[in-house]
Write an enzyme that holds these catalytic residues in place. Structure first.
Site, PDB file in Angstrom:
ATOM      1  N   LYS A   1       0.848  -1.194   0.000  1.00 33.47           N
ATOM      2  CA  LYS A   1       0.000   0.000   0.000  1.00 33.47           C
ATOM      3  C   LYS A   1       0.884   1.245   0.000  1.00 33.47           C
ATOM      4  O   LYS A   1       1.952   1.250   0.618  1.00 33.47           O
ATOM      5  CB  LYS A   1      -0.898  -0.034   1.245  1.00 33.47           C
ATOM      6  N   SER A  42      -9.800   1.567   2.707  1.00 32.57           N
ATOM      7  CA  SER A  42      -8.886   2.384   1.933  1.00 32.57           C
ATOM      8  C   SER A  42      -7.834   1.589   1.148  1.00 32.57           C
ATOM      9  O   SER A  42      -7.310   2.084   0.156  1.00 32.57           O
ATOM     10  CB  SER A  42      -8.167   3.375   2.848  1.00 32.57           C
ATOM     11  N   SER A  70     -10.028  -1.003   6.766  1.00 37.33           N
ATOM     12  CA  SER A  70      -9.401  -0.725   5.468  1.00 37.33           C
ATOM     13  C   SER A  70      -8.667  -1.898   4.820  1.00 37.33           C
ATOM     14  O   SER A  70      -8.249  -1.782   3.671  1.00 37.33           O
ATOM     15  CB  SER A  70      -8.433   0.450   5.592  1.00 37.33           C
TER      16      SER A  70
END
Lengths: 93, 439
Positions: free
Chosen positions: B39, B114, B138
């Protein structure tokens, strides 16, 4: 909450926002705060029952973590303005 | 896949912000021969890391996050950085400054967030596994919406040294993969106490008290909350039946304070966001926008560098922490957080696992919830309790459904297993049972 309150909070947050955004945030905050206000219904529990959640500080020796200077260039190169080994900012006084 | 093959595959999905052309495996270990994506809020030295924000557009990580060092030592090949909501704030990656990530199962729909990019790259088969971060769901929510496995470990289990902070009492790094076994392998590589993160725990922090006994608790009233779609309810009932057939004992449970999880989260999280993001000042690193004087530089930089959702949360956090409102909001939320944690820990004296859906609905269409921040926040209803209490939780793929308008599209759904602090082992055992994996 009104637009003026939002502008005041934005000032405290050091964020420049437009009047239109402040207006729209004031309505969104009304509905968000109305929703999160549900926590006020939670009955207060005496803290002594919750001893296991007491926070504690984590200490360590104040030693040098790494060889001096190995990150200096990498970190200073990320600064928007630099002069020699300093980060350059505007005059304050 | 080679970097070129990945770039072609990713053209319509936009899960990667960057595919590294110079990727090479450095160590030799349990992840040798495996490809992984990270990420865009985890620092990989000498590579860009932007946290999905304009304010860090050209920031180069000066050092490796602890998890990156461990991935390298374990032989993993780090192939790229994945799209996410700006500073991990969002449930759809629509808040990324670099465009939305689309769901590999339906390109008109969001991949969740996210960590939407990390879920999508695994679902589309572009990599073997990925790392994300989970502050309120997330990892688990995008895993569910993309039909893969995603784990949020116990708070403190995985070092956050080198993770760009959002909400420090909730944030945790965790793995994505297509199987529980591979998630477990990756988890075993990245976990462990770290002198660089004083919030990490040791193996002895949460001693094992209860032996695994194949018991599952279902908070029935909570699962049947308003806003949970018909498709999700039906899919969940099938999952419960599957566990029953696997020999699990199912108990209906009632946790009266669980329903306060989401309000608690949306008070404490913005409070911590407003504090953590004070560091972006246009002076030390990142974007700088010139104002009339030193102070005005802050206003201009932060006004232009932060996106709408980030501005919203910083300002809301400033409000709940301000004099006169602190006790009413933040103080109450902290009390409620303790109550929820206590309830969950007492529950885990009786059952091994709490079972819920991961999300109240399947993936929605891009743009559908963009003008409704509260509606977007309600998508986190089934995931935030794990961050509030610190408990580990995993999302498992639980089949495919159509959407409420009767479209024939097959959209993935997930179920979520939550265990007691330190009991990831229970999640892996039950998860492998559910997905019919060998132990």
């Amino acid at each position: 909450m009104d637009k003026e309150k939002v502008l005041e909070l934005a000032k405290l947050s050091r964020i420049s926002i437009s009047d239109e955004e402040a207006e729209s945030l004031s309505h969104e905050f009304e509905s968000i705060l109305n929703y999160v206000s549900e926590v006020k219904e939670v009955s207060n529990s005496p803290r002594k029952d919750l001893g296991e959640f007491e926070t504690r500080n984590v200490m360590r020796e104040d030693n040098a973590g790494h060889e001096s200077g190995i990150y200096t260039e990498k970190i200073l190169n990320e600064a928007p303005a630099r002069q020699d080994n300093f980060i350059k900012v505007k005059k304050i006084l | 896949m080679t970097p070129e093959e990945i770039k072609i595959k990713d053209k319509d999905i936009h899960a990667f912000l960057e595919v590294f052309d110079d990727a090479k495996s450095e160590g030799d270990g349990p992840l040798s021969g495996k490809t992984i994506a990270i990420k865009d809020n985890i620092m990989f030295a000498e590579h860009k890391v932007s946290a999905g924000s304009k304010i860090l557009e050209n920031f180069i990580a000066p050092y490796d996050a602890t998890v990156i060092r461990k991935l390298k030592e374990a032989g993993a090949l780090i192939v790229g950085r994945t799209n996410c909501d700006e500073f991990a704030m969002g449930s759809s990656t629509e808040n990324s400054a670099y465009g939305v990530t689309r769901n590999p199962y339906d390109l008109e729909r969001i991949a969740g967030g996210s960590s939407g990019g990390s879920a999508a790259v695994v679902a589309a088969g572009m990599v073997d596994m990925a790392l994300g971060s989970d502050t309120g769901g997330s990892i688990r929510q995008p895993a569910a919406l993309c039909g893969v496995v995603g784990l949020k470990p116990t708070y403190g289990r995985v070092s956050r040294s080198g993770l760009i902070a959002m909400s420090s009492s909730f944030d945790q790094i965790g793995p994505f993969a297509k199987t529980v076994s591979l998630v477990e392998t990756l988890y075993n590589v990245i976990k462990g106490q770290d002198p660089m993160d004083s919030t990490t725990i040791s193996d002895g922090t949460y001693p094992t008290i209860k032996k695994f006994s194949k018991t599952i608790g279902i908070p029935k009233n909570f699962v049947e909350s308003e806003g949970v779609s018909v498709e999700v309810r039906k899919n969940f009932a099938e999952a419960v039946e599957r566990f029953r057939l696997l020999g699990y004992e199912i108990k209906e449970i009632d946790l009266p304070n669980l329903k306060y999880s989401l309000p608690v989260y949306y008070i404490i999280m913005p409070a911590e966001v407003s504090s953590n993001l004070a560091r972006f000042d246009g002076v030390k690193y990142g974007m700088h926008k010139d104002g009339e004087n030193g102070i005005d530089d802050y206003f201009q930089t932060r006004g232009a560098g932060f996106g709408q959702e980030v501005r919203r949360r910083i300002i809301l956090g400033t409000y709940v922490l301000s004099t006169g409102y602190y006790d009413e909001y933040y103080g109450k939320a902290v009390e409620a957080r303790h109550l929820i944690t206590k309830e969950l820990r007492e529950l885990f004296e009786k059952v091994d696992i709490m079972l819920t859906p991961t999300t109240p609905s399947p993936a929605w269409k891009v743009g559908e919830k963009s003008n409704d921040p509260l509606g977007m926040y309600l998508e986190d209803i089934f995931t935030v309790h794990a961050n509030i209490s610190g408990c580990p939780a995993i999302s498992l793929p639980s089949g495919f459904v159509g959407d409420s308008s009767g479209n024939t599209t097959s959209l993935p759904l997930g179920i979520e297993l939550t265990a007691d602090l330190g009991r990831e082992d229970n999640l892996f055992v039950a998860g492998k049972d559910f997905l019919n994996e060998t132990h």
